[in-house]
Write a protein that holds these residues in place. Structure first.
Motif, PDB file in Angstrom:
ATOM      1  N   TYR A  23       0.023  21.250   3.229  1.00 59.80           N
ATOM      2  CA  TYR A  23      -0.336  22.631   2.880  1.00 59.80           C
ATOM      3  C   TYR A  23      -0.012  23.572   4.041  1.00 59.80           C
ATOM      4  O   TYR A  23       0.571  24.649   3.850  1.00 59.80           O
ATOM      5  CB  TYR A  23      -1.822  22.682   2.537  1.00 59.80           C
ATOM      6  CG  TYR A  23      -2.338  24.062   2.194  1.00 59.80           C
ATOM      7  CD1 TYR A  23      -2.238  24.556   0.904  1.00 59.80           C
ATOM      8  CD2 TYR A  23      -2.924  24.868   3.173  1.00 59.80           C
ATOM      9  CE1 TYR A  23      -2.714  25.820   0.574  1.00 59.80           C
ATOM     10  CE2 TYR A  23      -3.395  26.131   2.856  1.00 59.80           C
ATOM     11  CZ  TYR A  23      -3.295  26.602   1.557  1.00 59.80           C
ATOM     12  OH  TYR A  23      -3.751  27.858   1.252  1.00 59.80           O
ATOM     13  N   LEU A  24      -0.371  23.175   5.264  1.00 60.41           N
ATOM     14  CA  LEU A  24      -0.099  24.008   6.431  1.00 60.41           C
ATOM     15  C   LEU A  24       1.396  24.177   6.658  1.00 60.41           C
ATOM     16  O   LEU A  24       1.875  25.255   7.022  1.00 60.41           O
ATOM     17  CB  LEU A  24      -0.753  23.400   7.674  1.00 60.41           C
ATOM     18  CG  LEU A  24      -2.283  23.383   7.689  1.00 60.41           C
ATOM     19  CD1 LEU A  24      -2.791  22.607   8.903  1.00 60.41           C
ATOM     20  CD2 LEU A  24      -2.847  24.791   7.673  1.00 60.41           C
ATOM     21  N   ALA A  25       2.149  23.088   6.427  1.00 63.67           N
ATOM     22  CA  ALA A  25       3.600  23.167   6.619  1.00 63.67           C
ATOM     23  C   ALA A  25       4.252  24.025   5.542  1.00 63.67           C
ATOM     24  O   ALA A  25       5.179  24.793   5.824  1.00 63.67           O
ATOM     25  CB  ALA A  25       4.202  21.758   6.604  1.00 63.67           C
ATOM     26  N   VAL A  59     -10.140  20.876  -3.217  1.00 59.87           N
ATOM     27  CA  VAL A  59      -9.013  21.783  -3.434  1.00 59.87           C
ATOM     28  C   VAL A  59      -7.723  21.157  -2.922  1.00 59.87           C
ATOM     29  O   VAL A  59      -6.671  21.241  -3.562  1.00 59.87           O
ATOM     30  CB  VAL A  59      -9.253  23.141  -2.742  1.00 59.87           C
ATOM     31  CG1 VAL A  59      -7.973  23.970  -2.743  1.00 59.87           C
ATOM     32  CG2 VAL A  59     -10.341  23.906  -3.456  1.00 59.87           C
ATOM     33  N   LEU A  60      -7.787  20.503  -1.775  1.00 62.41           N
ATOM     34  CA  LEU A  60      -6.586  19.881  -1.206  1.00 62.41           C
ATOM     35  C   LEU A  60      -6.106  18.715  -2.075  1.00 62.41           C
ATOM     36  O   LEU A  60      -4.906  18.553  -2.314  1.00 62.41           O
ATOM     37  CB  LEU A  60      -6.870  19.399   0.219  1.00 62.41           C
ATOM     38  CG  LEU A  60      -7.128  20.510   1.235  1.00 62.41           C
ATOM     39  CD1 LEU A  60      -7.726  19.929   2.510  1.00 62.41           C
ATOM     40  CD2 LEU A  60      -5.835  21.264   1.552  1.00 62.41           C
ATOM     41  N   LEU A  61      -7.050  17.891  -2.549  1.00 55.75           N
ATOM     42  CA  LEU A  61      -6.678  16.745  -3.380  1.00 55.75           C
ATOM     43  C   LEU A  61      -6.102  17.197  -4.718  1.00 55.75           C
ATOM     44  O   LEU A  61      -5.036  16.738  -5.145  1.00 55.75           O
ATOM     45  CB  LEU A  61      -7.893  15.842  -3.601  1.00 55.75           C
ATOM     46  CG  LEU A  61      -8.447  15.125  -2.360  1.00 55.75           C
ATOM     47  CD1 LEU A  61      -9.762  14.425  -2.690  1.00 55.75           C
ATOM     48  CD2 LEU A  61      -7.435  14.116  -1.812  1.00 55.75           C
ATOM     49  N   THR A  62      -6.813  18.091  -5.384  1.00 52.94           N
ATOM     50  CA  THR A  62      -6.333  18.565  -6.684  1.00 52.94           C
ATOM     51  C   THR A  62      -5.114  19.468  -6.521  1.00 52.94           C
ATOM     52  O   THR A  62      -4.293  19.577  -7.431  1.00 52.94           O
ATOM     53  CB  THR A  62      -7.438  19.331  -7.434  1.00 52.94           C
ATOM     54  OG1 THR A  62      -7.960  20.359  -6.591  1.00 52.94           O
ATOM     55  CG2 THR A  62      -8.566  18.391  -7.835  1.00 52.94           C
ATOM     56  N   PRO A 108       0.828  -1.214   0.000  1.00 54.04           N
ATOM     57  CA  PRO A 108       0.000   0.000   0.000  1.00 54.04           C
ATOM     58  C   PRO A 108       0.858   1.258   0.000  1.00 54.04           C
ATOM     59  O   PRO A 108       1.869   1.342   0.695  1.00 54.04           O
ATOM     60  CB  PRO A 108      -0.813  -0.133   1.297  1.00 54.04           C
ATOM     61  CG  PRO A 108      -0.921  -1.609   1.499  1.00 54.04           C
ATOM     62  CD  PRO A 108       0.389  -2.176   1.027  1.00 54.04           C
ATOM     63  N   LEU A 109       0.433   2.236  -0.794  1.00 51.79           N
ATOM     64  CA  LEU A 109       1.234   3.442  -0.980  1.00 51.79           C
ATOM     65  C   LEU A 109       1.029   4.424   0.169  1.00 51.79           C
ATOM     66  O   LEU A 109      -0.111   4.667   0.588  1.00 51.79           O
ATOM     67  CB  LEU A 109       0.859   4.122  -2.296  1.00 51.79           C
ATOM     68  CG  LEU A 109       1.086   3.313  -3.567  1.00 51.79           C
ATOM     69  CD1 LEU A 109       0.478   4.035  -4.761  1.00 51.79           C
ATOM     70  CD2 LEU A 109       2.562   3.073  -3.791  1.00 51.79           C
ATOM     71  N   PRO A 110       2.102   5.013   0.656  1.00 50.26           N
ATOM     72  CA  PRO A 110       1.977   6.089   1.644  1.00 50.26           C
ATOM     73  C   PRO A 110       1.718   7.407   0.925  1.00 50.26           C
ATOM     74  O   PRO A 110       1.610   7.453  -0.308  1.00 50.26           O
ATOM     75  CB  PRO A 110       3.350   6.085   2.314  1.00 50.26           C
ATOM     76  CG  PRO A 110       4.280   5.692   1.202  1.00 50.26           C
ATOM     77  CD  PRO A 110       3.509   4.720   0.333  1.00 50.26           C
ATOM     78  N   TYR A 111       1.645   8.491   1.692  1.00 50.59           N
ATOM     79  CA  TYR A 111       1.534   9.813   1.088  1.00 50.59           C
ATOM     80  C   TYR A 111       2.947  10.273   0.719  1.00 50.59           C
ATOM     81  O   TYR A 111       3.529  11.158   1.344  1.00 50.59           O
ATOM     82  CB  TYR A 111       0.878  10.793   2.056  1.00 50.59           C
ATOM     83  CG  TYR A 111       0.635  12.167   1.473  1.00 50.59           C
ATOM     84  CD1 TYR A 111      -0.340  12.359   0.492  1.00 50.59           C
ATOM     85  CD2 TYR A 111       1.366  13.266   1.903  1.00 50.59           C
ATOM     86  CE1 TYR A 111      -0.571  13.613  -0.046  1.00 50.59           C
ATOM     87  CE2 TYR A 111       1.138  14.528   1.378  1.00 50.59           C
ATOM     88  CZ  TYR A 111       0.179  14.696   0.397  1.00 50.59           C
ATOM     89  OH  TYR A 111      -0.055  15.945  -0.144  1.00 50.59           O
ATOM     90  N   GLU A 168      -6.367  14.560   4.301  1.00 48.41           N
ATOM     91  CA  GLU A 168      -5.781  14.910   5.592  1.00 48.41           C
ATOM     92  C   GLU A 168      -4.277  15.168   5.456  1.00 48.41           C
ATOM     93  O   GLU A 168      -3.755  16.173   5.951  1.00 48.41           O
ATOM     94  CB  GLU A 168      -6.056  13.797   6.614  1.00 48.41           C
ATOM     95  CG  GLU A 168      -7.507  13.691   7.041  1.00 48.41           C
ATOM     96  CD  GLU A 168      -8.377  12.994   6.008  1.00 48.41           C
ATOM     97  OE1 GLU A 168      -7.816  12.404   5.050  1.00 48.41           O
ATOM     98  OE2 GLU A 168      -9.620  13.055   6.138  1.00 48.41           O
ATOM     99  N   SER A 169      -3.575  14.269   4.768  1.00 50.97           N
ATOM    100  CA  SER A 169      -2.133  14.456   4.577  1.00 50.97           C
ATOM    101  C   SER A 169      -1.851  15.681   3.713  1.00 50.97           C
ATOM    102  O   SER A 169      -0.888  16.412   3.956  1.00 50.97           O
ATOM    103  CB  SER A 169      -1.519  13.213   3.930  1.00 50.97           C
ATOM    104  OG  SER A 169      -1.651  12.081   4.774  1.00 50.97           O
ATOM    105  N   ALA A 170      -2.707  15.902   2.712  1.00 52.24           N
ATOM    106  CA  ALA A 170      -2.526  17.073   1.854  1.00 52.24           C
ATOM    107  C   ALA A 170      -2.689  18.366   2.644  1.00 52.24           C
ATOM    108  O   ALA A 170      -1.965  19.340   2.428  1.00 52.24           O
ATOM    109  CB  ALA A 170      -3.520  17.026   0.692  1.00 52.24           C
TER     110      ALA A 170
END
Length: 338
Positions: free
Chosen positions: A99-101, A132-135, A63-66, A93-95
């Motif tokens: 984004y915040l970082a 928006v986060l996914l794209t 399984p792929l991580p982020y 969630e990871s995106a």
């Protein structure tokens, strides 16, 4: 039977978005397209956003991580060295944490928000923000800049996108956010992303099979995309049955005019026992196959009238494993899509 209008030039496309009604094999086509593009020596990123880990299953990897991970190389063509396919499983969630970082320097603080459930809340309360986060991560992969130092620069990105019924809403992030965020960084980012999604560097390919509902959904999807000024790419007809029976024999099978006595005679000459209604069963199966082919031919004509470059992939008798993906990639490359 493929149709390739004069404007079927994909050389400028950097982002290939692949959508289709559930059950048409859009994830398989996206994977095959990524392999086909890599056969041109390109560095390709294959992304998924639906949380099903479909890429990992198709390529038989963990399984792929982020995180972007190399999973395959393209087909070798002549003396040219094939490119590499990397894969990325994107979750909202990871995106958001990334984004915040990246934009607010909230490294550890962002992870603290995750522990308190703030991240999950933010990505579920407003579907437009989630998209928006996914794209946004896909956009970043296409538009790599100084904010992401040391990251691989890709020649092409292939997105295994949501189904046709949701693809326009998913990509039209600026419109979806209109009532939620009229100003601020999220609104600014979505507007910037739309410049890519509406440009010639993006193509939204629609996958269908030759059945009435998927073909109709493809037609509706094309109309929706065009209304949103999103660039429609190719129509890819998947799981096409072999056309190895003549039109005359198909007509005879549909009309019930097959020579049952002749079939029985030929079977006996071949040493086949024709007892237990074998011939009648074969004639009935031939009739059903001919009816199915007639329906497929009618839908093929509808696809031909959609006004888009059309490509076909065969139904693979043994199912689609990694070898099958490479086989389908070869078909896409031969026809000019990859």
């Amino acid at each position: 039977m493929t149709q390739q209008p004069v404007d079927a030039d994909w050389s400028r496309v950097r982002l290939h978005v692949v959508t289709g009604k559930g059950g048409t094999g859009k994830s398989t086509v996206a994977a095959a397209l990524a392999l086909g593009l890599a056969s041109q020596g390109k560095q390709v990123l294959l992304c998924e956003v639906e949380g099903r880990q479909g890429i990992a299953r198709m390529f038989d990897v963990d399984p792929l991580p982020y995180a972007e991970r190399r999973i395959a190389t393209g087909l070798r063509v002549g003396d040219r060295s094939p490119g590499v396919v990397h894969a990325l499983h994107i979750d909202a969630e990871s995106a958001l944490l990334e984004y915040l970082a990246m934009y607010y320097k909230l490294g550890r603080a962002g992870k603290a928000l995750d522990r308190f459930g703030v991240v999950e809340f933010a990505t579920t309360i407003a579907p437009g923000v989630r998209d928006v986060l996914l794209t946004g991560k896909v956009f970043e992969a296409v538009q790599r800049n100084s904010r992401n130092k040391g990251a691989t620069r890709y020649d092409a990105v292939v997105l295994d996108a949501p189904p046709t019924g949701r693809i326009t809403q998913f990509l039209n992030v600026s419109g979806e956010l209109a009532g939620l965020a009229k100003v601020g960084p999220i609104k600014s980012q979505s507007d910037t992303m739309m410049t890519l999604f509406r440009s010639p560097r993006t193509a939204v390919h629609l996958v269908t099979v030759l059945e009435e509902m998927p073909v109709q959904e493809t037609a509706d999807g094309i109309a929706d995309l065009q209304a949103a000024r999103l660039p429609v790419g190719a129509v890819i007809v998947n799981q096409v049955r072999p056309r190895d029976i003549s039109a005359a024999d198909l007509d005879a099978a549909r009309a019930g005019h097959l020579d049952a006595a002749g079939i029985a005679r030929d079977l006996k000459e071949a040493g086949v026992d024709t007892g237990d209604g074998l011939v009648d069963g074969l004639v009935a199966e031939a009739h059903d196959h001919a009816e199915r082919r007639a329906l497929e031919d009618a839908q093929h004509a509808v696809v031909g009238g959609l006004g888009r470059p059309t490509y076909e992939l065969p139904r693979l008798a043994g199912g689609v494993d990694l070898g099958g993906l490479y086989e389908l990639a070869g078909f896409l490359k031969t026809q000019g899509l990859a």
